[in-house]
Write an enzyme that holds these catalytic residues in place. Structure first.
Site, PDB file in Angstrom:
ATOM      1  CE  LYS A 214      -4.240  -2.274   1.073  1.00 55.42           C
ATOM      2  NZ  LYS A 214      -5.283  -2.718   1.991  1.00 55.42           N
TER       3      LYS A 214
ATOM      4  NE  ARG B  42      -6.480  -9.220  -0.017  1.00 52.17           N
ATOM      5  CZ  ARG B  42      -6.077  -8.382  -0.984  1.00 52.17           C
ATOM      6  NH1 ARG B  42      -5.129  -7.505  -0.753  1.00 52.17           N
ATOM      7  NH2 ARG B  42      -6.635  -8.438  -2.175  1.00 52.17           N
TER       8      ARG B  42
HETATM    9  N1  PMM Z   1      -7.041  -4.645   0.404  1.00 54.74           N
HETATM   10  C1  PMM Z   1      -7.305  -4.700  -0.906  1.00 54.74           C
HETATM   11  C2  PMM Z   1      -8.210  -5.637  -1.433  1.00 54.74           C
HETATM   12  N2  PMM Z   1      -8.836  -6.520  -0.613  1.00 54.74           N
HETATM   13  N3  PMM Z   1      -9.212  -7.367   1.540  1.00 54.74           N
HETATM   14  C3  PMM Z   1      -9.002  -7.302   2.855  1.00 54.74           C
HETATM   15  N4  PMM Z   1      -9.654  -8.153   3.682  1.00 54.74           N
HETATM   16  N5  PMM Z   1      -8.137  -6.397   3.410  1.00 54.74           N
HETATM   17  C4  PMM Z   1      -7.451  -5.504   2.648  1.00 54.74           C
HETATM   18  O1  PMM Z   1      -6.693  -4.685   3.220  1.00 54.74           O
HETATM   19  C5  PMM Z   1      -7.675  -5.518   1.235  1.00 54.74           C
HETATM   20  C6  PMM Z   1      -8.577  -6.484   0.722  1.00 54.74           C
HETATM   21  C7  PMM Z   1      -6.635  -3.725  -1.825  1.00 54.74           C
HETATM   22  O2  PMM Z   1      -5.365  -4.143  -2.161  1.00 54.74           O
HETATM   23  P1  PMM Z   1      -5.017  -4.894  -3.543  1.00 54.74           P
HETATM   24  O3  PMM Z   1      -5.397  -3.986  -4.666  1.00 54.74           O
HETATM   25  O4  PMM Z   1      -3.588  -5.130  -3.441  1.00 54.74           O
HETATM   26  O5  PMM Z   1      -5.750  -6.202  -3.596  1.00 54.74           O
END
Ligand code: PMM
Length: 304
Positions: free
Chosen positions: A233, A273
């Site tokens: 992020k 994650r």
């Molecule tokens: N961040 C993203 C997408 N899905 N799900 C959860 N549970 N927590 C998060 O912080 C989260 C998520 C956005 O990041 P990406 O674009 O790298 O998937």
């Protein structure tokens, strides 16, 4: 960072999703497979179906416990795909990875997509809106007794940054998450199958994200498994950059991401994650080695 050799995969196929929710001895690793043209972290890289499946297999080989498949970008300002488009993106990828024995979570705010993914074998639902985007999501998850990840959310990505206003971000996020948890349990979600997530970057600026990172043990005290999504992020990309300079590109934020994984493990969080699974698996093995040598009494600073 030089590419890391993947360690031998752990025995993940032996654990089903509800069992994974009960794991406390170590912090689990969820590997991200974004089947989107525009995610901030890896937008477009795995947009073609075959590329997404191949990437999911790499994520598994690198030691992910769970693979999180998503078809909607949640980067600030992102427009939403149609339901049909989201289904087209994710369902074949879920089927293929489930066929390989993976525990797959479906990252969606839409019940139609969750239902199709679960029909294709997905074992848990990761809903960044915590059930607020689609009124049919929570009753359906509850009726099917599915593991459910509910993230702290204040509105869709189109205008979420205008909602990044807090008196005290840690207190406010914990209060809003606890209240969401109560609503979800009242609506029939099994509290033993509920994971909470502070939602770094969602209606939060860099200072908010850092305040939450400094308070991970407080989140742990909410009494539910906690998932942390710090990976790549922008607040990590701004470290070491001059004020006003562009952040480091997302693909160059994996060292910082690995540091957040260590912090999560030290705070006893359930799962991280991440995009680069190999580096997080490596650093978590360091934490684990120390924990394995700790005296039976919990050592100071390892809040499990
Ligand atoms: N961040 C993203 C997408 N899905 N799900 C959860 N549970 N927590 C998060 O912080 C989260 C998520 C956005 O990041 P990406 O674009 O790298 O998937």
């Amino acid at each position: 960072m030089a590419p890391m050799t993947a360690p031998a995969p752990r025995d993940r196929t032996a654990l089903d999703a509800p069992t994974l929710l009960g794991v406390r001895e170590r912090t689990l690793v969820m590997g991200v497979v974004n089947v989107t043209p525009d995610s901030f972290s890896d937008g477009g890289e795995w947009f073609e179906q075959d590329a997404a499946i191949a990437h999911g297999r790499e994520v598994l080989a690198a030691g992910a416990d769970i693979v999180d498949v998503g078809g909607e970008s949640t980067r600030p300002g992102a427009a939403r795909p149609s339901v049909e488009e989201e289904l087209r993106r994710v369902v074949p990828v879920v089927s293929a990875l489930v066929g390989d024995g993976a525990v797959v979570s479906i990252d969606t705010m839409r019940v139609e997509v969750a239902r199709a993914a679960v029909d294709a074998g997905a074992a848990m639902v990761n809903d960044v809106s915590g059930g607020q985007a689609d009124p049919d999501m929570v009753p359906w998850v509850a009726a099917n007794r599915l593991p459910y990840i509910a993230m702290h959310w204040r509105g869709h990505s189109t205008d979420m940054q205008s909602r990044a206003v807090y008196d005290d971000v840690v207190e406010d996020v914990c209060r809003e998450l606890a209240s969401r948890r109560d609503d979800l349990v009242r609506a029939g979600i099994d509290e033993d199958l509920l994971v909470l997530d502070p939602g770094l970057g969602f209606a939060k600026n860099a200072d908010h994200n850092w305040a939450l990172m400094a308070a991970l043990p407080v989140l742990h005290d909410l009494g539910h498994p906690i998932l942390l999504g710090a990976s790549r992020k922008t607040f990590l990309g701004r470290l070491g950059r001059d004020e006003g300079a562009a952040p480091r590109p997302a693909s160059e934020r994996d060292v910082e991401t690995a540091a957040t994984s260590v912090m999560a493990a030290m705070a006893g969080l359930w799962c991280v994650r991440v995009h680069d699974v190999a580096s997080t698996v490596r650093v978590l093995s360091v934490v684990q080695a120390a924990l394995d040598h700790a005296p039976a009494d919990e050592p100071e600073g390892l809040d499990r």
